[in-house]
Design a protein around this motif. Structure first.
Motif, PDB file in Angstrom:
ATOM      1  N   LEU A   1       0.818  -1.212   0.000  1.00 23.11           N
ATOM      2  CA  LEU A   1       0.000   0.000   0.000  1.00 23.11           C
ATOM      3  C   LEU A   1       0.854   1.265   0.000  1.00 23.11           C
ATOM      4  CD1 LEU A   1      -2.752  -1.062   2.580  1.00 23.11           C
ATOM      5  CD2 LEU A   1      -2.973  -0.965   0.087  1.00 23.11           C
ATOM      6  N   THR A   2       2.144   1.116  -0.356  1.00 27.55           N
ATOM      7  CA  THR A   2       3.026   2.299  -0.355  1.00 27.55           C
ATOM      8  C   THR A   2       2.558   3.334  -1.378  1.00 27.55           C
ATOM      9  OG1 THR A   2       4.506   1.134  -1.885  1.00 27.55           O
ATOM     10  CG2 THR A   2       5.041   1.052   0.474  1.00 27.55           C
ATOM     11  N   GLY A   3       1.981   2.881  -2.494  1.00 33.10           N
ATOM     12  CA  GLY A   3       1.485   3.820  -3.500  1.00 33.10           C
ATOM     13  C   GLY A   3       0.396   4.717  -2.926  1.00 33.10           C
ATOM     14  N   LEU A   4      -0.465   4.133  -2.098  1.00 34.97           N
ATOM     15  CA  LEU A   4      -1.522   4.921  -1.465  1.00 34.97           C
ATOM     16  C   LEU A   4      -0.933   5.881  -0.436  1.00 34.97           C
ATOM     17  CD1 LEU A   4      -4.574   5.391  -1.271  1.00 34.97           C
ATOM     18  CD2 LEU A   4      -4.681   3.546   0.424  1.00 34.97           C
ATOM     19  N   GLN A   5       0.080   5.403   0.310  1.00 34.74           N
ATOM     20  CA  GLN A   5       0.721   6.261   1.310  1.00 34.74           C
ATOM     21  C   GLN A   5       1.434   7.454   0.663  1.00 34.74           C
ATOM     22  OE1 GLN A   5       2.580   2.699   3.564  1.00 34.74           O
ATOM     23  NE2 GLN A   5       2.712   4.430   4.975  1.00 34.74           N
ATOM     24  N   GLU A   6       2.032   7.214  -0.508  1.00 37.10           N
ATOM     25  CA  GLU A   6       2.814   8.273  -1.159  1.00 37.10           C
ATOM     26  C   GLU A   6       1.961   9.471  -1.551  1.00 37.10           C
ATOM     27  OE1 GLU A   6       4.663   6.272  -4.375  1.00 37.10           O
ATOM     28  OE2 GLU A   6       6.229   5.323  -3.125  1.00 37.10           O
ATOM     29  N   HIS A   7       0.662   9.269  -1.639  1.00 34.97           N
ATOM     30  CA  HIS A   7      -0.227  10.392  -1.968  1.00 34.97           C
ATOM     31  C   HIS A   7      -0.142  11.488  -0.901  1.00 34.97           C
ATOM     32  CE1 HIS A   7      -3.830  12.505  -3.392  1.00 34.97           C
ATOM     33  NE2 HIS A   7      -4.210  12.556  -2.113  1.00 34.97           N
ATOM     34  N   PHE A   8       0.228  11.091   0.329  1.00 37.63           N
ATOM     35  CA  PHE A   8       0.210  12.043   1.438  1.00 37.63           C
ATOM     36  C   PHE A   8       1.590  12.646   1.740  1.00 37.63           C
ATOM     37  CE2 PHE A   8      -3.217   8.993   1.993  1.00 37.63           C
ATOM     38  CZ  PHE A   8      -4.306   9.814   2.242  1.00 37.63           C
ATOM     39  N   THR A   9       2.614  12.242   0.972  1.00 38.23           N
ATOM     40  CA  THR A   9       3.976  12.706   1.304  1.00 38.23           C
ATOM     41  C   THR A   9       4.142  14.211   1.135  1.00 38.23           C
ATOM     42  OG1 THR A   9       4.647  12.137  -0.960  1.00 38.23           O
ATOM     43  CG2 THR A   9       5.052  10.490   0.767  1.00 38.23           C
ATOM     44  N   GLY A  10       3.379  14.837   0.275  1.00 37.43           N
ATOM     45  CA  GLY A  10       3.514  16.277   0.058  1.00 37.43           C
ATOM     46  C   GLY A  10       2.610  17.100   0.944  1.00 37.43           C
ATOM     47  N   GLY A  11       2.040  16.461   1.958  1.00 33.88           N
ATOM     48  CA  GLY A  11       1.157  17.190   2.859  1.00 33.88           C
ATOM     49  C   GLY A  11      -0.303  17.180   2.456  1.00 33.88           C
ATOM     50  N   GLU A  12      -0.654  16.411   1.422  1.00 34.48           N
ATOM     51  CA  GLU A  12      -2.046  16.341   1.011  1.00 34.48           C
ATOM     52  C   GLU A  12      -2.890  15.628   2.071  1.00 34.48           C
ATOM     53  OE1 GLU A  12       0.467  15.454  -0.756  1.00 34.48           O
ATOM     54  OE2 GLU A  12       0.430  16.416  -2.729  1.00 34.48           O
ATOM     55  N   THR A  13      -4.177  15.890   2.042  1.00 35.67           N
ATOM     56  CA  THR A  13      -5.112  15.226   2.950  1.00 35.67           C
ATOM     57  C   THR A  13      -6.277  14.675   2.145  1.00 35.67           C
ATOM     58  OG1 THR A  13      -6.343  17.270   3.370  1.00 35.67           O
ATOM     59  CG2 THR A  13      -4.536  16.724   4.896  1.00 35.67           C
ATOM     60  N   VAL A  14      -7.004  13.758   2.750  1.00 34.70           N
ATOM     61  CA  VAL A  14      -8.221  13.204   2.154  1.00 34.70           C
ATOM     62  C   VAL A  14      -9.323  13.318   3.202  1.00 34.70           C
ATOM     63  CG1 VAL A  14      -9.373  11.123   1.312  1.00 34.70           C
ATOM     64  CG2 VAL A  14      -7.042  11.633   0.581  1.00 34.70           C
ATOM     65  N   GLU A  15     -10.406  13.959   2.808  1.00 33.56           N
ATOM     66  CA  GLU A  15     -11.523  14.145   3.745  1.00 33.56           C
ATOM     67  C   GLU A  15     -12.653  13.171   3.415  1.00 33.56           C
ATOM     68  OE1 GLU A  15     -14.790  17.523   5.111  1.00 33.56           O
ATOM     69  OE2 GLU A  15     -12.868  18.149   4.239  1.00 33.56           O
ATOM     70  N   SER A  16     -13.131  12.530   4.464  1.00 30.28           N
ATOM     71  CA  SER A  16     -14.267  11.619   4.330  1.00 30.28           C
ATOM     72  C   SER A  16     -15.302  11.996   5.388  1.00 30.28           C
ATOM     73  CB  SER A  16     -13.823  10.162   4.480  1.00 30.28           C
ATOM     74  OG  SER A  16     -14.924   9.287   4.265  1.00 30.28           O
ATOM     75  N   GLY A  17     -16.380  11.270   5.409  1.00 32.78           N
ATOM     76  CA  GLY A  17     -17.435  11.530   6.375  1.00 32.78           C
ATOM     77  C   GLY A  17     -18.662  10.719   6.028  1.00 32.78           C
ATOM     78  N   ASP A  18     -19.600  10.652   6.966  1.00 34.94           N
ATOM     79  CA  ASP A  18     -20.760   9.789   6.736  1.00 34.94           C
ATOM     80  C   ASP A  18     -21.692  10.317   5.662  1.00 34.94           C
ATOM     81  OD1 ASP A  18     -21.630  11.931   8.174  1.00 34.94           O
ATOM     82  OD2 ASP A  18     -22.682  10.782   9.719  1.00 34.94           O
ATOM     83  N   LEU A  19     -21.465  11.558   5.177  1.00 35.20           N
ATOM     84  CA  LEU A  19     -22.281  12.091   4.088  1.00 35.20           C
ATOM     85  C   LEU A  19     -21.458  12.411   2.846  1.00 35.20           C
ATOM     86  CD1 LEU A  19     -24.723  14.463   6.030  1.00 35.20           C
ATOM     87  CD2 LEU A  19     -25.133  12.125   5.241  1.00 35.20           C
ATOM     88  N   VAL A  20     -20.183  12.002   2.833  1.00 35.50           N
ATOM     89  CA  VAL A  20     -19.323  12.244   1.673  1.00 35.50           C
ATOM     90  C   VAL A  20     -19.549  11.132   0.655  1.00 35.50           C
ATOM     91  CG1 VAL A  20     -16.944  12.432   0.850  1.00 35.50           C
ATOM     92  CG2 VAL A  20     -17.593  13.471   3.031  1.00 35.50           C
ATOM     93  N   PRO A  21     -20.027  11.433  -0.555  1.00 34.32           N
ATOM     94  CA  PRO A  21     -20.287  10.375  -1.543  1.00 34.32           C
ATOM     95  C   PRO A  21     -18.999   9.775  -2.088  1.00 34.32           C
ATOM     96  CG  PRO A  21     -20.687  12.538  -2.500  1.00 34.32           C
ATOM     97  CD  PRO A  21     -20.400  12.772  -1.049  1.00 34.32           C
ATOM     98  N   ALA A  22     -19.131   8.619  -2.706  1.00 35.62           N
ATOM     99  CA  ALA A  22     -17.974   7.890  -3.223  1.00 35.62           C
ATOM    100  C   ALA A  22     -17.180   8.695  -4.246  1.00 35.62           C
ATOM    101  CB  ALA A  22     -18.422   6.551  -3.813  1.00 35.62           C
ATOM    102  N   PRO A  23     -17.806   9.343  -5.249  1.00 32.07           N
ATOM    103  CA  PRO A  23     -17.013  10.096  -6.233  1.00 32.07           C
ATOM    104  C   PRO A  23     -16.185  11.212  -5.587  1.00 32.07           C
ATOM    105  CG  PRO A  23     -19.243   9.737  -7.046  1.00 32.07           C
ATOM    106  CD  PRO A  23     -19.237   9.330  -5.611  1.00 32.07           C
ATOM    107  N   ALA A  24     -16.743  11.864  -4.560  1.00 28.49           N
ATOM    108  CA  ALA A  24     -16.011  12.943  -3.892  1.00 28.49           C
ATOM    109  C   ALA A  24     -14.783  12.402  -3.160  1.00 28.49           C
ATOM    110  CB  ALA A  24     -16.929  13.670  -2.920  1.00 28.49           C
ATOM    111  N   LEU A  25     -14.915  11.219  -2.568  1.00 26.02           N
ATOM    112  CA  LEU A  25     -13.783  10.610  -1.871  1.00 26.02           C
ATOM    113  C   LEU A  25     -12.696  10.199  -2.858  1.00 26.02           C
ATOM    114  CD1 LEU A  25     -12.484   9.451   0.731  1.00 26.02           C
ATOM    115  CD2 LEU A  25     -13.765   7.348   0.309  1.00 26.02           C
ATOM    116  N   LEU A  26     -13.101   9.502  -3.920  1.00 22.06           N
ATOM    117  CA  LEU A  26     -12.117   9.026  -4.896  1.00 22.06           C
ATOM    118  C   LEU A  26     -11.481  10.183  -5.662  1.00 22.06           C
ATOM    119  CD1 LEU A  26     -14.061   5.939  -6.320  1.00 22.06           C
ATOM    120  CD2 LEU A  26     -12.137   5.920  -4.722  1.00 22.06           C
TER     121      LEU A  26
END
Length: 488
Positions: free
Chosen positions: A405-430
C-alpha cells in the motif's frame, strides 16, 4: 408464530372418520412422529434443523439424541444464543399435515380420542364424524414465563359460564383448557422457565411424567401427547430456589447452547439473519438499490461482537446477544442508505465511516460489569469505540497482510489530505485521491467480484485501507463529529 413456511402441499383428501380409516391411517404419538422424520433426514444427509448456525458439531447432536430417545428437554444458555429459534425450528420435524376431529379444543386424533366430548361425537356420528387437517405450523405453542403466569394460563381452569349453564363442577366439560392442553399433539415451549412461580412449576410435573392434568382438585385424566421444551439461563436454572428439583428431574435432557465458536460461524450468522436487503427504496423518482455491505465490514462487525463478549468490562453472566451484531450490521447498512439518499447516489455501499454509528445504537444491548452510577458517563462508549477500532485493525491485518500500500501512502507525502465523512459520496472521496495504485488487487483481497466493482465499492475499499494504515500508525487521522481527515 413459527418460522415454518406456508404449506408446501395441500391438505389430504379424507374429511370423515370413515374415509380416514379407509386410507389405513394410524394414530402415531408426536414423539414417534418427530423421531421418524428426524431419522429420515439423517439418513438422507439433509440438515435436521436448518438455519441453526454454529451448532452443527455441538448442540445439534445432543438435541438429535434427545429427540430420538423421546425426551422432553431444556435448553440452557445466555441471551441471544438462538434457543427460541432452535425450539421453533423443531416444528419442521412434525408431519406437514395431521388429522384432527373438527371442533376439538385438544387437537384430538380421530382414531385416538381422549376427551368426553370426542368420544360422544364419534358415538353419535360414527364414520361420518367430520375430520379436518392441521398444518404443523399450527401445532406449536409457547409461553414466556413471567411471575404472574397462572395455572389457568398453562393448564386450565373451571369455566364459570359453563357451570352457570347447568353443568356440575365435576363435569370435565366445565374446564376451559390452558395453553398446554390446547397444544396437544404438538410442541409446547416454556421460555425462561425459572421465572415461573414454584406452584406453577408444580403444575407441570404431571404433564411431564404422568401426562395428565389436575384442575382445582378435579383430576381430569387426559393422556396428553406433546413434546415439552423449555429454555433457561444457566445461572437461574442451577440456583436453588429458582426451579424446583422434581421438575428438573422430569426433563430427559439438558442441552447447553453457546455463541458462535468460530469467526466464520459469526459471519455466517450475520449474513443469514441481518435484514439489510429491504432498506433500499426501489421504484419512484428517488429510487435506491438495496444497500451493499462489503465482506470486510461484515467481518469487522463480527470481530467487534466477539471482542465485546470477551471484554473484562462486560458482565459475562449476561452475555452479548447475537442480536447485538445483527442490529449493528443493519445500522451500518442504514447509514449507507442515508448517505446515498442525501448525496443522490442510487447504489448505497457501506464504508468504514459508517461503523461509528454502531456504538451509540448498541450501547443499551451490553451490560457492563463496572458500570458507574452516572448514566451520562461516557466510559462505556469509550470502551466500545476502542473495541471497534481493535476489530477494524484485526480485519485489516487479516485481509491486507502482505499487500503493498506504499502507493496509497505516497499520496500524502507532500502534505495532502483526504476528507471523508458519513455524508461524503464515493465520487467525492475518490476524486481527492486520483488514480489509486493496486486498486484491483485491494478489491480482490476484500472479496469484491470483478463484475461487481464500482465507484462505491472502490471507495469502500480505499477508505478501509486508509483506516487500516491509520490503525497501524502509518497515517494520521483527525475526526470531528461526522468529518474525518486522513493525512501524513
Amino acid at each position: 408464530m413459527t418460522d415454518t413456511p406456508v404449506p408446501a402441499t395441500p391438505a389430504p383428501a379424507p374429511t370423515t372418520l370413515g374415509e380416514l380409516r379407509a386410507t389405513g391411517a394410524t394414530a402415531r404419538p408426536v414423539k414417534a412422529e418427530i423421531r421418524a422424520n428426524l431419522l429420515a433426514r439423517l439418513a438422507a444427509g439433509e440438515p435436521t434443523l436448518p438455519g441453526m448456525v454454529g451448532f452443527e458439531d455441538t448442540v445439534l447432536p445432543e438435541v438429535e439424541r434427545a429427540l430420538i430417545a423421546g425426551h422432553d428437554l431444556v435448553l440452557l444458555g445466555e441471551r441471544g444464543q438462538g434457543k427460541t429459534r432452535l425450539i421453533r425450528t423443531l416444528v419442521g420435524l412434525l408431519d406437514e399435515w395431521t388429522p384432527v376431529l373438527v371442533g376439538s379444543e385438544l387437537n384430538e386424533h380421530p382414531l385416538a380420542p381422549i376427551s368426553v366430548w370426542a368420544h360422544r361425537q364419534i358415538a353419535e356420528h360414527g364414520d361420518a364424524t367430520p375430520v379436518g387437517w392441521l398444518h404443523r405450523s399450527e401445532r406449536f405453542g409457547e409461553k414466556l414465563a413471567t411471575p404472574d403466569t397462572s395455572v389457568g394460563d398453562l393448564i386450565g381452569d373451571v369455566d364459570p359460564i359453563k357451570v352457570a349453564e347447568g353443568r356440575t363442577l365435576g363435569d370435565p366439560e366445565t374446564v376451559h383448557y390452558g395453553l398446554v392442553p390446547r397444544t396437544n399433539r404438538g410442541i409446547f415451549s416454556v421460555n425462561e422457565l425459572p421465572d415461573l412461580a414454584e406452584r406453577i412449576q408444580v403444575a407441570l410435573l404431571n404433564v411431564l411424567e404422568e401426562r395428565d392434568i389436575q384442575i382445582r382438585g378435579y383430576r381430569v385424566r387426559l393422556p396428553l401427547d406433546l413434546l415439552l421444551v423449555a429454555s433457561a439461563n444457566p445461572e437461574d436454572y442451577t440456583n436453588r430456589g429458582r426451579i424446583i428439583t422434581p421438575l428438573k428431574d422430569r426433563f430427559g435432557a439438558e442441552v447447553r447452547t453457546h455463541y458462535p465458536i468460530e469467526l466464520a460461524d459469526e459471519i455466517r450468522l450475520l449474513e443469514q439473519e441481518a435484514r439489510t436487503s429491504g432498506l433500499g427504496a426501489p421504484g419512484g423518482q428517488e429510487a435506491l438499490d438495496a444497500p451493499v455491505v462489503p465482506q470486510h465490514l461484515v467481518e469487522i462487525v463480527a470481530r467487534f461482537t466477539r471482542l465485546v463478549r470477551e471484554s473484562s468490562h462486560v458482565d459475562q453472566r449476561s452475555g452479548v446477544s447475537a442480536r447485538f451484531a445483527i442490529a449493528g450490521l443493519e445500522t451500518v447498512a442504514a447509514s449507507a442508505v442515508r448517505r446515498a439518499a442525501v448525496a443522490g447516489e442510487t447504489r448505497p455501499v457501506a464504508r468504514v465511516v459508517d461503523l461509528p454509528s454502531v456504538v451509540p445504537a448498541s450501547r443499551g444491548k451490553v451490560e457492563f460489569a463496572d458500570a458507574g452510577s452516572d448514566p451520562d458517563d461516557d466510559r462505556e462508549l469509550e470502551i466500545l469505540e476502542h473495541l471497534l477500532r481493535q476489530a477494524t485493525a484485526q480485519t485489516f491485518r487479516a485481509r491486507c497482510a502482505g499487500l503493498d500500500l506504499t502507493g496509497l501512502q505516497e499520496h500524502f507525502t507532500g502534505g495532502e489530505t483526504v476528507e471523508s465523512g458519513d455524508l461524503v459520496p464515493a465520487p467525492a472521496l475518490l476524486g481527492q485521491l486520483g488514480t489509486v495504485p493496486r486498486l484491483a488487487e485491494l478489491l480482490g483481497r476484500l472479496g469484491v467480484p470483478e463484475g461487481d466493482q464500482s465507484a462505491e465499492q472502490a471507495a469502500a475499499a480505499v477508505e478501509f485501507a486508509l483506516e487500516g494504515l491509520h490503525l497501524t500508525r502509518r497515517l494520521a487521522k483527525d475526526t470531528d463529529g461526522g468529518r474525518t481527515v486522513y493525512g501524513a
